[in-house]
Write a protein that holds these residues in place. Structure first.
Motif, short mmCIF file in Angstrom:
data_model
loop_
_atom_site.label_atom_id
_atom_site.label_comp_id
_atom_site.label_asym_id
_atom_site.label_seq_id
_atom_site.Cartn_x
_atom_site.Cartn_y
_atom_site.Cartn_z
N GLU A 298 0.82 -1.20 0.00
CA GLU A 298 0.00 0.00 0.00
C GLU A 298 0.86 1.25 0.00
O GLU A 298 2.07 1.21 0.27
CB GLU A 298 -0.95 0.00 1.20
CG GLU A 298 -0.24 -0.06 2.55
CD GLU A 298 -1.22 -0.10 3.71
OE1 GLU A 298 -2.36 0.36 3.56
OE2 GLU A 298 -0.81 -0.58 4.78
N THR A 299 0.22 2.38 -0.30
CA THR A 299 0.92 3.66 -0.36
C THR A 299 0.22 4.70 0.51
O THR A 299 -0.95 4.55 0.87
CB THR A 299 0.96 4.20 -1.80
OG1 THR A 299 -0.37 4.57 -2.22
CG2 THR A 299 1.51 3.15 -2.76
N ALA B 44 5.51 4.01 0.56
CA ALA B 44 4.93 2.75 0.11
C ALA B 44 5.59 1.63 0.89
O ALA B 44 6.78 1.71 1.22
CB ALA B 44 5.14 2.55 -1.39
N ALA B 45 4.83 0.59 1.22
CA ALA B 45 5.39 -0.52 1.99
C ALA B 45 4.59 -1.78 1.73
O ALA B 45 3.41 -1.73 1.41
CB ALA B 45 5.38 -0.20 3.49
N GLU C 203 13.61 4.67 -13.21
CA GLU C 203 14.43 5.54 -12.36
C GLU C 203 14.02 7.01 -12.41
O GLU C 203 14.17 7.74 -11.43
CB GLU C 203 15.91 5.42 -12.77
CG GLU C 203 16.52 4.04 -12.54
CD GLU C 203 16.23 3.08 -13.68
OE1 GLU C 203 16.73 1.93 -13.61
OE2 GLU C 203 15.52 3.47 -14.64
N SER C 204 13.49 7.46 -13.54
CA SER C 204 13.14 8.88 -13.69
C SER C 204 11.73 9.20 -13.21
O SER C 204 11.33 10.37 -13.18
CB SER C 204 13.29 9.30 -15.15
OG SER C 204 12.38 8.58 -15.98
N GLU D 87 5.10 6.21 -8.45
CA GLU D 87 4.99 5.54 -9.74
C GLU D 87 6.00 4.41 -9.85
O GLU D 87 5.72 3.35 -10.42
CB GLU D 87 5.18 6.55 -10.87
CG GLU D 87 4.04 7.56 -11.01
CD GLU D 87 2.69 6.88 -11.16
OE1 GLU D 87 2.58 5.96 -12.00
OE2 GLU D 87 1.75 7.25 -10.43
N GLN D 88 7.19 4.62 -9.28
CA GLN D 88 8.17 3.54 -9.24
C GLN D 88 7.64 2.36 -8.42
O GLN D 88 7.81 1.20 -8.79
CB GLN D 88 9.48 4.04 -8.64
CG GLN D 88 10.25 5.00 -9.52
CD GLN D 88 11.65 5.26 -8.99
OE1 GLN D 88 12.40 4.33 -8.69
NE2 GLN D 88 12.00 6.53 -8.85
N ALA D 89 7.02 2.67 -7.28
CA ALA D 89 6.48 1.61 -6.43
C ALA D 89 5.42 0.79 -7.17
O ALA D 89 5.40 -0.44 -7.09
CB ALA D 89 5.88 2.21 -5.16
#
Length: 234
Positions: free
Chosen positions: A141-142, A157-158, A203-204, A209-211
């Motif tokens: 979740e975030t 996020a985790a 990476e950018s 969004e990465q999560a």
């Protein structure tokens, strides 16, 4: 005791350590068993998925067992144990990056001082860990978004296991990934950290969004399979 998340920003990212959810707390459907294990050490498995070999690991205290890719490593104990013992194991990938921490015999507590925008990326009940008639769940979740920062003024996020109900409505308290386990409570998970949870080609992108993209990677699917395989030893 209030539970706050820190150091999880989109730029700096969470701490480079295992980043266990609920780090302010102080110590005080399950996957099939892959193999018989000796306490505190991984063992080879007789069968494995086509993509990789898997093994099983029993915590040094002999109480819990989980499955993990054979190429990953477990350090147990990963630090000082609380009074009365318990488990404290850290899982790292082939590159030595910490991906999850398992701890038991923890004293926990939280006070919901603020609420934040949230998103539940995945959720799965874990009946093998049922205590007092309640099964905890695996959750990724975030908290926070680009318009409204999360705890400590940064998105977070985790992934991990929790006994508390899923959040409802349009906001939620800070992430609190602990589940009921004798003699008190336990945790098995980590904050999403771009430094540890590498997401190729993302990476950018902003942290959240990465999560979300990480949830589509093979490594994340292995992490989920590992955490959801947690079960009582024996």
């Amino acid at each position: 005791m209030a539970l706050l998340l820190a150091g999880c920003g989109p730029q700096a990212g969470p701490p480079a350590t295992s980043g266990s959810p609920g780090s302010t707390a102080t110590s005080a459907t399950a996957a099939p068993t892959m193999a018989e294990t000796a306490s505190g050490s991984p063992s080879a498995t007789a069968s494995a998925p086509a993509s990789a070999a898997w093994t099983s690991f029993t915590t040094a205290d002999g109480q819990l067992i989980f499955d993990l890719p054979a190429a990953w490593s477990v350090r147990d104990p990963a630090g000082e144990l609380p009074e009365g013992g318990g488990a404290f194991a850290e899982v790292t990938n082939q590159a030595g990056k910490p991906l999850a921490t398992l701890r038991t015999n923890m004293a926990t507590g939280s006070t919901c001082m603020e609420r934040f925008p949230y998103q539940v990326l995945e959720s799965q009940d874990l009946p093998a860990l049922t205590q007092n008639g309640t099964a905890p769940r695996y959750i990724f979740e975030t908290r926070g978004n680009n318009a409204t920062p999360g705890p400590a003024d940064t998105p977070a996020a985790a992934y991990g296991i929790q006994t508390s109900p899923l959040p409802t409505g349009d906001s939620a308290c800070a992430i609190f990934h602990f589940f009921t386990w004798p003699p008190t409570a336990a945790m098995f998970g980590a904050f999403y950290s771009p430094e540890n949870n590498v997401t190729p080609g993302a990476e950018s992108l902003p942290y959240l969004e990465q999560a979300k993209k990480y949830a589509q990677t093979d490594e994340y699917r292995d992490i989920k399979r590992m955490i959801t395989s947690l079960r009582p030893a024996g």
